[in-house]
Design a protein around this motif. Structure first.
Motif, PDB file in Angstrom:
ATOM      1  N   UNK A  78       0.812  -1.213   0.000  1.00 14.24           N
ATOM      2  CA  UNK A  78       0.000   0.000   0.000  1.00 14.24           C
ATOM      3  C   UNK A  78       0.844   1.261   0.000  1.00 14.24           C
ATOM      4  N   UNK A  79       2.109   1.108   0.355  1.00 11.24           N
ATOM      5  CA  UNK A  79       2.979   2.292   0.361  1.00 11.24           C
ATOM      6  C   UNK A  79       3.147   2.836  -1.052  1.00 11.24           C
ATOM      7  N   UNK A  80       2.938   1.967  -2.030  1.00  8.66           N
ATOM      8  CA  UNK A  80       3.007   2.427  -3.407  1.00  8.66           C
ATOM      9  C   UNK A  80       4.403   2.777  -3.882  1.00  8.66           C
ATOM     10  N   UNK A  81       5.420   2.220  -3.230  1.00  8.11           N
ATOM     11  CA  UNK A  81       6.786   2.458  -3.688  1.00  8.11           C
ATOM     12  C   UNK A  81       7.393   1.137  -4.131  1.00  8.11           C
ATOM     13  N   UNK A  82       8.445   1.208  -4.960  1.00 10.70           N
ATOM     14  CA  UNK A  82       9.110  -0.028  -5.368  1.00 10.70           C
ATOM     15  C   UNK A  82       9.657  -0.788  -4.167  1.00 10.70           C
ATOM     16  N   UNK A  83       9.417  -2.078  -4.128  1.00 13.05           N
ATOM     17  CA  UNK A  83       9.904  -2.930  -3.050  1.00 13.05           C
ATOM     18  C   UNK A  83      10.719  -4.061  -3.666  1.00 13.05           C
ATOM     19  N   UNK A  84      11.939  -4.249  -3.208  1.00 19.30           N
ATOM     20  CA  UNK A  84      12.755  -5.356  -3.706  1.00 19.30           C
ATOM     21  C   UNK A  84      13.123  -6.282  -2.557  1.00 19.30           C
ATOM     22  N   UNK A  85      12.679  -7.506  -2.634  1.00 18.39           N
ATOM     23  CA  UNK A  85      13.137  -8.518  -1.693  1.00 18.39           C
ATOM     24  C   UNK A  85      14.374  -9.175  -2.292  1.00 18.39           C
ATOM     25  N   UNK A  86      15.320  -9.576  -1.444  1.00 19.22           N
ATOM     26  CA  UNK A  86      16.586 -10.101  -1.963  1.00 19.22           C
ATOM     27  C   UNK A  86      17.035 -11.344  -1.204  1.00 19.22           C
ATOM     28  N   UNK A  87      18.041 -11.986  -1.733  1.00 20.95           N
ATOM     29  CA  UNK A  87      18.689 -13.112  -1.061  1.00 20.95           C
ATOM     30  C   UNK A  87      17.759 -14.289  -0.834  1.00 20.95           C
ATOM     31  N   UNK A  88      16.702 -14.386  -1.628  1.00 22.75           N
ATOM     32  CA  UNK A  88      15.816 -15.537  -1.532  1.00 22.75           C
ATOM     33  C   UNK A  88      15.003 -15.567  -2.824  1.00 22.75           C
ATOM     34  N   UNK A  89      14.184 -16.589  -2.964  1.00 24.89           N
ATOM     35  CA  UNK A  89      13.382 -16.692  -4.167  1.00 24.89           C
ATOM     36  C   UNK A  89      11.937 -16.965  -3.774  1.00 24.89           C
ATOM     37  N   UNK A  90      11.014 -16.493  -4.593  1.00 23.13           N
ATOM     38  CA  UNK A  90       9.602 -16.690  -4.304  1.00 23.13           C
ATOM     39  C   UNK A  90       8.820 -16.489  -5.595  1.00 23.13           C
ATOM     40  N   UNK A  91       7.698 -17.155  -5.708  1.00 19.54           N
ATOM     41  CA  UNK A  91       6.861 -16.989  -6.901  1.00 19.54           C
ATOM     42  C   UNK A  91       6.104 -15.676  -6.852  1.00 19.54           C
ATOM     43  N   UNK A  92       5.731 -15.292  -5.649  1.00 19.67           N
ATOM     44  CA  UNK A  92       4.956 -14.056  -5.574  1.00 19.67           C
ATOM     45  C   UNK A  92       5.527 -13.107  -4.517  1.00 19.67           C
ATOM     46  N   UNK A  93       6.582 -12.387  -4.933  1.00 16.95           N
ATOM     47  CA  UNK A  93       7.166 -11.373  -4.052  1.00 16.95           C
ATOM     48  C   UNK A  93       6.175 -10.231  -3.852  1.00 16.95           C
ATOM     49  N   UNK A  94       6.446  -9.401  -2.868  1.00 21.75           N
ATOM     50  CA  UNK A  94       5.616  -8.220  -2.653  1.00 21.75           C
ATOM     51  C   UNK A  94       5.571  -7.397  -3.941  1.00 21.75           C
ATOM     52  N   UNK A  95       6.743  -7.249  -4.550  1.00 23.30           N
ATOM     53  CA  UNK A  95       6.820  -6.419  -5.754  1.00 23.30           C
ATOM     54  C   UNK A  95       7.884  -6.985  -6.690  1.00 23.30           C
ATOM     55  N   UNK A  96       9.172  -6.755  -6.340  1.00 21.55           N
ATOM     56  CA  UNK A  96      10.247  -7.264  -7.179  1.00 21.55           C
ATOM     57  C   UNK A  96      11.196  -8.094  -6.325  1.00 21.55           C
ATOM     58  N   UNK A  97      12.119  -8.801  -6.974  1.00 17.32           N
ATOM     59  CA  UNK A  97      12.947  -9.731  -6.213  1.00 17.32           C
ATOM     60  C   UNK A  97      14.273  -9.996  -6.920  1.00 17.32           C
TER      61      UNK A  97
END
Lengths: 336, 336
Positions: free
Chosen positions: B144-163
């Motif tokens: 909801x923050x509406x900003x780019x979010x990058x999760x790292x150092x792991x893998x997932x099919x459905x990240x919050x935004x990017x990965x």
DNA sequence: CTGTTAGCGCATTCAA
DNA sequence: TTGAATGCGCTAACAG
């Protein structure tokens, strides 16, 4: 109608409306509860919770002139030596509601000056620097910024403002004294080309009373360069008895090179590092080194900044945290 | 008269007056020079220089809704594993005019949620997280923050935004497969109690097809704990042939403990670490480990955030940087 | 204890 | 290419 607007973040205005109070009352209820009645506080907190309000510190800081940010400049984040300082600085500041903003100078004085400007444009409430600020214009700019400035990891009679550190010259002298006390006379130095390394070398030479074979490697120093450094030193004096290294990483390389050449440590060559890295105690042989309480430096620097921000009087703006030599196998005498 | 006021920092207003232009013209001359004539630019720059003007990014960001800050959450700054990521992230963002603000979650999920809120109150233009966000409320808040979010150092099919990351399960499987391929059957695991370590263990067990003696130590893992871990594993299986460690620090401790017990590595015990720390190649014996390009993760994460901020389209929001096993002496076969 | 007023310093509209 | 007005979201200063 703009119903498609991506629900802009809730503002304090929204909270106040939801709680049925004025803007400023909502503000006080959330940031200065003592000024507001308990029932109002609860109403406002409930409203904030309900609409998912997250305060905007940028806006608040604009008016209050307190950004709640503190800038810190380090040569590079990946230099293990400063890690405990950065870590404890981050924690201590965070506990007091401040956010650390980190900048990397990369051992480059010109960059340091530019970086200070960049940092200042965020209007930090304080700034912590690793090492002393040498550029006169940077010193002047910091002074005119009118915020608490803490220089660290070094000592000086006249810091820009405040200081938490220790004497690198004394470290050098102490190690030289330690070597001489062991009876070693053919000494060598492997050092990074940074300013503080140079100070330690000065202290070392002063205590020895004469020049000493030195291998200088570019900072940040590494294990690889330690290997090369020992090769260089042995080329200058094949009968070297003891080497002081300006970092444990360098010392690690020196030990590796000694091993590769079949030189026994400490029997044929004594080695002393600097920094007391976590691996130093567990090497083969374990590494004699100089311990500096980096975490304490960070904690004390944070306290100085916070106290100054709060208007608390500072008892002593110059803190010497000292150091100590930790003796391990790499300098234990064979015929003691 | 307030002549004693501690010369408040110069504002754009002062620059404009000094240069004899309007406020907005001064603003444009400094931030968007294309819109202004060359002579005006020079006038304004000279004026800014003369009075020592340093822009206030907080104020600018309030209106433009761009703070030019990017938040990053790490378990702890001193975890060597993430250092290259933080370092390259800082550099890449800095090159694009962004400031990194770092937060330490301390391997604590509750703290992670609180920290995300704290960070959001600085209105960062993007946020980079080490690991996936597990708390549903935190995921929702980030979205909801509406900003780019990058999760790292792991893998997932459905990240919050990017990965940007890699599969820890695959790492575990790869190491188990490597061990089995060498003919070792009596295996052990020394692992930190963090989530990603657990994933690697899962992958390891899946490849082995049965349970395996495991020593779990609190993250962040250290050399000390590696020593204890090997003691624990040997108590469970005195004929252990190979140990996978969830960090090179742990592996270092395992090697130290093996040495202390007179267990020869790799002849009697093979050891594999994770992280390819700088010391891994230089240990005795050199340490087989898993290399992950942490610097690339930081660079790619920065690029994703910056591209998204600039409205550039993102070709692939999920990047797998992979990993590779680096074979060294600690797992080389004695009778090969 | 609560509210009103007036900006913090800058950038985004608009208009010239 | 330049300028005037307006407000971002919040808090300091004063008043009730």
């Amino acid at each position: 109608m703009n119903t498609a607007v991506p629900s802009k973040a809730a503002t304090l205005h929204d909270v106040a409306r939801e709680a049925g109070v004025s803007l400023i009352t909502a503000s006080r209820a959330l940031t200065n509860p003592k000024l507001v009645s308990d029932t109002t506080i609860l109403k406002v907190q409930a409203a904030a919770q309900a609409i998912g309000y997250i305060p905007n510190l940028l806006a608040g800081g604009l008016k209050s002139r307190r950004s709640l940010m503190v800038a810190a400049l380090v040569p590079a984040i990946s230099v293990a030596q400063f890690l405990p300082t950065v870590q404890s600085l981050t924690e201590a500041l965070s506990d007091a509601g401040y956010q650390l903003i980190l900048g990397q100078t990369g051992y480059d004085h010109a960059r340091e000056e530019a970086l200070i400007n960049t940092m200042m444009s965020r209007r930090p409430d304080g700034i912590v620097l690793t090492g002393l600020v040498h550029s006169a214009t940077a010193r002047e700019r910091l002074r005119r910024a009118g915020i608490p400035v803490v220089e660290t990891w070094d000592l000086s009679d006249r810091p820009v403002d405040m200081l938490v550190g220790f004497s690198h010259v004394k470290v050098g002298s102490a190690i030289a004294g330690y070597f001489l006390g062991k009876g070693w006379r053919r000494l060598g130095i492997a050092t990074g080309d940074d300013h503080r390394g140079a100070l330690r070398r000065e202290g070392f030479l002063a205590a020895v009373g004469k020049d000493v074979p030195t291998a200088v490697v570019p900072a940040p120093s590494s294990l690889e360069q330690g290997r090369r450094a020992l090769a260089e030193l042995l080329a200058k004096d094949s009968k070297l008895q003891a080497v002081y290294c300006s970092s444990d990483q360098l010392a690690q390389g020196v030990l590796a090179e000694a091993l590769a050449r079949g030189i026994r440590v400490p029997e044929e060559l004594a080695v002393c590092g600097f920094g007391n890295a976590d691996f130093a105690a567990h090497m083969q042989p374990s590494l004699t080194t100089v311990h500096v309480d980096g975490a304490a430096i960070g904690r004390l620097a944070a306290k100085l900044v916070i106290d100054r921000c709060n208007g608390t009087s500072i008892a002593n703006p110059i803190v010497d945290v000292g150091f100590r030599i930790i003796e391990r196998r790499s300098t234990s005498l064979s015929h003691a």
